[in-house]
Design an enzyme around this catalytic site. Structure first.
Site, PDB file in Angstrom:
ATOM      1  CB  CYS A  81      49.226  43.424  43.685  1.00 45.41           C
ATOM      2  SG  CYS A  81      48.841  41.921  44.648  1.00 45.41           S
ATOM      3  CG  HIS A 172      52.877  44.882  46.249  1.00 43.35           C
ATOM      4  ND1 HIS A 172      51.863  45.876  46.591  1.00 43.35           N
ATOM      5  CD2 HIS A 172      52.030  43.941  46.409  1.00 43.35           C
ATOM      6  CE1 HIS A 172      50.805  45.576  46.705  1.00 43.35           C
ATOM      7  NE2 HIS A 172      50.845  44.066  46.619  1.00 43.35           N
ATOM      8  CD  GLU A 174      53.436  49.024  45.233  1.00 44.43           C
ATOM      9  OE1 GLU A 174      53.856  48.475  44.413  1.00 44.43           O
ATOM     10  OE2 GLU A 174      52.877  48.571  46.001  1.00 44.43           O
TER      11      GLU A 174
HETATM   12  N1  GLN Z   1      44.341  39.493  47.134  1.00 42.46           N
HETATM   13  C1  GLN Z   1      44.213  40.905  46.646  1.00 42.46           C
HETATM   14  C2  GLN Z   1      43.060  40.731  45.504  1.00 42.46           C
HETATM   15  O1  GLN Z   1      42.751  39.921  44.884  1.00 42.46           O
HETATM   16  C3  GLN Z   1      45.474  41.550  45.965  1.00 42.46           C
HETATM   17  C4  GLN Z   1      46.553  41.751  46.909  1.00 42.46           C
HETATM   18  C5  GLN Z   1      47.446  42.941  46.816  1.00 42.46           C
HETATM   19  O2  GLN Z   1      47.066  43.914  46.030  1.00 42.46           O
HETATM   20  N2  GLN Z   1      48.501  42.838  47.520  1.00 42.46           N
HETATM   21  O3  GLN Z   1      42.201  41.908  45.388  1.00 42.46           O
END
Ligand code: GLN
Length: 189
Positions: A81, A172, A174
């Site tokens: 992410c 995610h 994890e």
């Molecule tokens: N929206 C976040 C970003 O762009 C990422 C969100 C997340 O890691 N769950 O940094």
């Protein structure tokens, strides 16, 4: 397997959940907050969280260059992410600097606001098994270079990719009960 522990960038975000997955896989880990910690690790996980916060911290603490060197030395790196955002070559919405570890273009918050967070299922291509994918204010991979391998998709979205020793997932892993992606990542060490 290398005896050195797996590093987890532990500034903010989902680092504890990654540590729990590594524990469940009997894999030692080390929280990384300084460049010197990287010397004691075999690989690095960059967790989800807020990429702007992670970027500010790694820049101010010498980890920006240290992580790039770590990758160049051949150590595997796995970004989830916000971690995937940091690994991209190009970041949009808005434009922001990144480690440029992988030839991918990524768009932040591409599913919309928090309410658009969701759970999807898709095939993990290396073992052809169905995998749960938890998306939280997730980015989207908008373009990949032809040397980038797709590891998972759902519908038309590319959600997990690999290039050389780097893996990026826009979700995610994890947070799911089983994590074939962590097992796959550990096999790269
Ligand atoms: N929206 C976040 C970003 O762009 C990422 C969100 C997340 O890691 N769950 O940094």
């Amino acid at each position: 397997m290398n005896k050195l522990p797996v590093g987890i960038l532990a500034i903010q975000g989902g680092y504890e959940a990654h540590a729990k997955v590594l524990c469940s896989l009997n894999t030692p880990f080390l929280y990384v907050t300084l460049p010197t910690h990287l010397y004691k690790t075999s690989a690095l996980i960059i967790p989800g969280g807020e990429s702007t916060t992670l970027l500010k911290f790694i820049t101010e603490n010498g980890l920006f260059e240290a992580i790039i060197n770590f990758k160049q030395q051949g150590h595997p790196i796995f970004g989830t992410c916000a971690g995937a955002v940091l690994m991209a070559h190009t970041v949009k919405n808005p434009d922001q600097p990144a480690l440029q570890l992988m030839d991918i273009v990524i768009e932040r918050n591409a599913y919309g606001r928090q309410l658009a967070s969701c759970i999807k299922f898709g095939k993990f291509i290396p073992n052809q098994e169905e995998m749960e994918m938890v998306f939280i204010r997730a980015p989207k991979i908008k373009a990949i270079n032809k040397t980038v391998e797709i590891l998972a998709q759902y519908d038309e979205e590319i959600v997990c990719v690999k290039q050389a020793n780097c893996i990026a997932a826009t979700f995610h892993p994890e947070l799911s009960i089983s994590s074939p992606l962590h097992i796959y990542f550990l096999s790269l060490i």
